[in-house]
Design a protein around this motif. Structure first.
Motif, PDB file in Angstrom:
ATOM      1  N   CYS A  59       0.817  -1.320  -0.201  1.00  0.00           N
ATOM      2  CA  CYS A  59      -0.045  -0.163   0.092  1.00  0.00           C
ATOM      3  C   CYS A  59       0.829   1.361   0.087  1.00  0.00           C
ATOM      4  O   CYS A  59       0.297   2.354  -0.476  1.00  0.00           O
ATOM      5  CB  CYS A  59      -1.010   0.006   1.072  1.00  0.00           C
ATOM      6  N   GLU A  60       2.225   1.229   0.442  1.00  0.00           N
ATOM      7  CA  GLU A  60       2.992   2.394   0.578  1.00  0.00           C
ATOM      8  C   GLU A  60       3.813   2.425  -0.728  1.00  0.00           C
ATOM      9  O   GLU A  60       4.740   3.250  -0.739  1.00  0.00           O
ATOM     10  CB  GLU A  60       3.867   2.383   1.691  1.00  0.00           C
ATOM     11  N   TRP A  61       3.695   1.413  -1.559  1.00  0.00           N
ATOM     12  CA  TRP A  61       4.537   1.438  -2.581  1.00  0.00           C
ATOM     13  C   TRP A  61       4.408   2.568  -3.514  1.00  0.00           C
ATOM     14  O   TRP A  61       3.224   3.306  -3.954  1.00  0.00           O
ATOM     15  CB  TRP A  61       3.948   0.509  -3.720  1.00  0.00           C
ATOM     16  N   PRO A  71      -4.929  -7.012  -3.794  1.00  0.00           N
ATOM     17  CA  PRO A  71      -4.631  -8.197  -3.173  1.00  0.00           C
ATOM     18  C   PRO A  71      -4.297  -7.653  -1.577  1.00  0.00           C
ATOM     19  O   PRO A  71      -4.856  -8.091  -0.616  1.00  0.00           O
ATOM     20  CB  PRO A  71      -3.314  -9.102  -3.450  1.00  0.00           C
ATOM     21  N   ALA A  72      -3.620  -6.488  -1.305  1.00  0.00           N
ATOM     22  CA  ALA A  72      -3.210  -6.051  -0.136  1.00  0.00           C
ATOM     23  C   ALA A  72      -4.464  -5.423   0.724  1.00  0.00           C
ATOM     24  O   ALA A  72      -4.835  -5.651   1.647  1.00  0.00           O
ATOM     25  CB  ALA A  72      -2.160  -4.978  -0.409  1.00  0.00           C
ATOM     26  N   ILE A  73      -5.406  -4.907  -0.183  1.00  0.00           N
ATOM     27  CA  ILE A  73      -6.639  -4.113   0.291  1.00  0.00           C
ATOM     28  C   ILE A  73      -7.540  -5.138   0.694  1.00  0.00           C
ATOM     29  O   ILE A  73      -8.139  -5.115   1.672  1.00  0.00           O
ATOM     30  CB  ILE A  73      -7.068  -3.196  -0.742  1.00  0.00           C
ATOM     31  N   THR A  74      -7.494  -6.290  -0.055  1.00  0.00           N
ATOM     32  CA  THR A  74      -8.192  -7.504   0.347  1.00  0.00           C
ATOM     33  C   THR A  74      -7.945  -8.049   1.673  1.00  0.00           C
ATOM     34  O   THR A  74      -8.626  -8.604   2.702  1.00  0.00           O
ATOM     35  CB  THR A  74      -8.309  -8.718  -0.704  1.00  0.00           C
ATOM     36  N   LYS A  97      -4.599   5.869   5.592  1.00  0.00           N
ATOM     37  CA  LYS A  97      -3.489   6.313   4.859  1.00  0.00           C
ATOM     38  C   LYS A  97      -3.570   6.172   3.400  1.00  0.00           C
ATOM     39  O   LYS A  97      -3.056   7.104   2.744  1.00  0.00           O
ATOM     40  CB  LYS A  97      -2.278   5.782   5.558  1.00  0.00           C
ATOM     41  N   LEU A  98      -4.025   5.205   2.918  1.00  0.00           N
ATOM     42  CA  LEU A  98      -4.214   4.936   1.392  1.00  0.00           C
ATOM     43  C   LEU A  98      -5.116   5.596   0.697  1.00  0.00           C
ATOM     44  O   LEU A  98      -5.045   6.127  -0.126  1.00  0.00           O
ATOM     45  CB  LEU A  98      -4.624   3.368   1.355  1.00  0.00           C
ATOM     46  N   ALA A  99      -6.274   6.129   1.801  1.00  0.00           N
ATOM     47  CA  ALA A  99      -7.100   6.704   1.034  1.00  0.00           C
ATOM     48  C   ALA A  99      -7.041   8.277   0.966  1.00  0.00           C
ATOM     49  O   ALA A  99      -7.409   9.005   0.234  1.00  0.00           O
ATOM     50  CB  ALA A  99      -8.469   6.829   1.772  1.00  0.00           C
TER      51      ALA A  99
END
Length: 100
Positions: A59-61, A71-74, A97-99
């Motif tokens: 997610c921090e990529w 896949p990470a969000i799932t 943080k992703l949002a």
């Protein structure tokens, strides 16, 4: 066999750091993403810790596409349904943080 969960978490952090510092290395990014994707599916002792670290790293990529992050969000959504408050907290924190 992938080793101890703590060692895997350190490898995940190291991989994420390498990708963050050299985003032009497309082959390294592909290998790093493959490793992180395997860690998302790690199913050993303390697997939640390894799964979370891999999800957070993806997610921090810096150049991650929505398809790469799916896949990470799932995994984080699954954590949101956990009976463990700490898993729900880290999932909510990472998703927020992703949002942003």
């Amino acid at each position: 066999h992938m080793g101890s969960p703590l060692a895997l978490c350190m490898l995940i952090r190291y991989t994420a750091d390498l990708i963050r510092h050299d985003p032009s290395d497309s082959e390294g990014i592909a290998v790093g993403y493959e490793f992180l994707d395997r860690c998302l599916r790690y199913n050993g002792a303390q697997s939640e810790m390894v799964n979370y670290e891999a999800a957070r790293a993806i997610c921090e990529w810096p150049t991650g596409s929505p398809g790469d992050m799916a896949p990470a969000i799932t995994t984080l959504h699954i954590f949101m349904t956990s009976g463990k408050p700490t898993q729900r907290f880290v999932a909510a924190r990472t998703l927020s943080k992703l949002a942003l």
